[in-house]
Design an enzyme around this catalytic site. Structure first.
Site, mmCIF file in Angstrom:
data_model
loop_
_atom_site.group_PDB
_atom_site.id
_atom_site.type_symbol
_atom_site.label_atom_id
_atom_site.label_comp_id
_atom_site.label_asym_id
_atom_site.label_seq_id
_atom_site.Cartn_x
_atom_site.Cartn_y
_atom_site.Cartn_z
ATOM 1 N N ASP A 1 -6.655 18.973 -15.206
ATOM 2 C CA ASP A 1 -6.973 17.599 -15.604
ATOM 3 C C ASP A 1 -6.561 17.470 -17.069
ATOM 4 O OD1 ASP A 1 -8.175 15.275 -16.555
ATOM 5 O OD2 ASP A 1 -9.916 15.449 -15.234
ATOM 6 N N LYS B 1 -7.723 6.412 -19.777
ATOM 7 C CA LYS B 1 -8.042 6.905 -21.105
ATOM 8 C C LYS B 1 -6.799 6.791 -22.009
ATOM 9 C CE LYS B 1 -11.823 7.655 -18.893
ATOM 10 N NZ LYS B 1 -12.152 8.932 -18.275
ATOM 11 N N ARG C 1 0.851 -1.198 0.000
ATOM 12 C CA ARG C 1 0.000 0.000 0.000
ATOM 13 C C ARG C 1 0.882 1.242 0.000
ATOM 14 N NH1 ARG C 1 -1.676 1.498 4.604
ATOM 15 N NH2 ARG C 1 -2.398 -0.529 5.305
ATOM 16 N N TYR D 1 -15.420 16.918 -16.480
ATOM 17 C CA TYR D 1 -15.880 15.526 -16.428
ATOM 18 C C TYR D 1 -16.986 15.400 -15.373
ATOM 19 C CZ TYR D 1 -15.638 10.521 -15.539
ATOM 20 O OH TYR D 1 -15.947 9.195 -15.363
HETATM 21 C C1 LIG Z 1 -12.595 9.402 -16.995
HETATM 22 C C2 LIG Z 1 -12.201 10.747 -16.516
HETATM 23 C C3 LIG Z 1 -11.966 10.990 -15.153
HETATM 24 C C4 LIG Z 1 -12.197 9.942 -14.095
HETATM 25 O O1 LIG Z 1 -11.319 8.885 -14.188
HETATM 26 P P1 LIG Z 1 -11.634 7.360 -13.772
HETATM 27 O O2 LIG Z 1 -10.396 6.645 -14.127
HETATM 28 O O3 LIG Z 1 -12.842 6.925 -14.551
HETATM 29 O O4 LIG Z 1 -11.918 7.387 -12.305
HETATM 30 C C5 LIG Z 1 -11.532 12.256 -14.801
HETATM 31 N N1 LIG Z 1 -11.355 13.225 -15.706
HETATM 32 C C6 LIG Z 1 -11.590 13.035 -17.015
HETATM 33 C C7 LIG Z 1 -11.373 14.151 -17.976
HETATM 34 C C8 LIG Z 1 -12.018 11.788 -17.468
HETATM 35 O O5 LIG Z 1 -12.264 11.608 -18.770
#
Ligand SMILES: *Cc1c(COP(=O)(O)O)cnc(C)c1O
Length: 387
Positions: free
Chosen positions: A178, A203, A52, A105
């Site tokens: 982000d 992604k 962890r 998001y």
């Molecule tokens: C998918 C996404 C998230 C969240 O991520 P997870 O891996 O699904 O928890 C945050 N920001 C953006 C822009 C995303 O496309």
């Protein structure tokens, strides 16, 4: 050669990914272990005690992520939202206020509004492509974080990271970007002045729709914040497992070449869609008609694989479009090698219906993959023919 000094595509392949010294294995092993033998009490080999707190496969990914974003440190989490949650919980206290983009998001909005909101954190949503609106939303003394997502989701709005970072820093805020949609191959928020970059590595970084993960990357000079978020990660436990970290590292090695192809294919599809009378508007920063085109050209080294369209026929036509594609599969998520179509108002953005972040029913979002562009265009053509 130290891979930290190398160019982007070289860093993507080599940073943190040195061969295994005991066997010569080119690919570092997946350390599937929860704990580590100690040479006498407290005698740790390489600093590892319990997974962890740290695991070599995760460390390898974190080194790779920091190198790609020009960060000093990175932390790898079980998901993008786990990464965001650990960061926000570390820097916010009840009564604090956050300024976020009005089409971030949906899950980020939900996390801040419903989970952190329940603990007394307040937020304002604004169009972060308008600096005056951002300035007006900052509550002196109370606002602690400026949260930027560019390109935004799903309307692909472009926000000026350098200008926002300056504005945020003048107000004493932590500036977070982000960078999931652009990926570090196309956009480098740290170089533009951001303090922290967050990712859903699910992604483009992972890139193959086979693993969920997230990351927080810290700009140079943010060592103390890194230590605090690392403590939150250790104490609260939302770490990525070694198999997930391995898959993400493996995907990252082809990031640069994938993003080039995603960008080429998306531009070709955006142009085809723009010509059709059934499409009221195409939201893609690579099009000259996009209001953020010039800024995106300065701030990004490519326009990425995401685009959205507004159907002239409204919600009904949008639903029909989303359900008529064949190669573009109807699914949430984005950023994989395969093309996906999504109906935001009832899928990815269902959680923000009735809020300031609601997405119109006439919008369809495409995640353009790296298949042969002629096959993708043929799928778009047959879909448009059915409108
Ligand atoms: C998918 C996404 C998230 C969240 O991520 P997870 O891996 O699904 O928890 C945050 N920001 C953006 C822009 C995303 O496309």
């Amino acid at each position: 050669m130290n891979s930290d000094d190398a160019r982007f595509d070289t860093r993507a392949i080599h940073a943190g990914q040195a061969f295994d010294p005991s066997t010569g294995a080119v690919i570092p092993p997946i350390y599937a272990t929860s704990t580590y033998v100690q040479d006498g009490i407290g005698g740790l080999r390489g600093g590892y005690e319990y997974s962890r707190g740290g695991n070599p496969t995760r460390t390898a990914l974190e080194t790779q992520l920091a190198a790609l974003e020009g960060g000093a440190h990175a932390l790898s989490f079980a998901s993008g939202l786990a990464a965001e949650d650990a960061l926000l919980r570390t820097v916010l206290a009840p009564g604090d206020h956050v300024v976020i983009g009005n089409d971030v998001y949906g899950g980020t909005h939900r996390l801040i509004r419903r989970v952190h909101g329940a603990w007394g954190v307040r937020h304002s949503t604004v169009d972060t492509s308008d600096l005056d609106l951002v300035r007006a939303a900052i509550e002196p003394g109370a606002t602690k974080v400026l949260w930027i997502e560019t390109p935004s989701n799903p309307l692909m709005k472009i926000s000026d990271v350098a200008a926002l970072a300056q504005l945020g820093h003048e107000a004493g805020l932590l500036v977070v970007v982000d960078n999931t949609f652009a990926s570090p191959a196309l956009q480098q928020p740290v170089a533009l002045g951001a303090d922290v970059v967050v990712h859903s590595t699910t992604k483009y970084l992972g890139g193959h729709s086979d693993v969920i993960g997230g990351a927080v990357v810290f700009a140079p000079g943010r060592d103390e914040l890194h230590e605090r978020v690392q403590f939150t990660q250790f104490a609260a436990g939302a770490v990525s497992g070694p198999f997930d970290a391995f898959l993400t590292s493996r995907g990252i090695k082809t990031l640069g070449i994938r993003m080039q192809r995603h960008s080429q294919n998306a531009l070709a599809i955006a142009r085809r869609l723009e010509e059709h009378s059934g499409i009221a508007r195409v939201y893609y920063p690579g099009l000259e008609s996009h209001p953020g085109h010039e800024l995106a050209g300065r701030q990004m080294s490519g326009f990425g694989g995401m685009l959205s369209i507004e159907l002239a026929g409204g919600g009904e036509a949008a639903r029909r479009f989303a359900e008529s594609t064949e190669l573009f599969q109807l699914a949430e998520s984005l950023g994989g090698v395969e093309s996906l179509v999504n109906y935001p108002s009832e899928m990815t953005h269902a959680s923000v219906r009735g809020t300031e972040a609601e997405v119109p029913a006439s919008i369809v979002r495409l995640s353009v993959g790296i298949e042969d562009v002629d096959d993708l265009l043929a799928d778009i053509d047959q879909t448009l023919a059915r409108l």
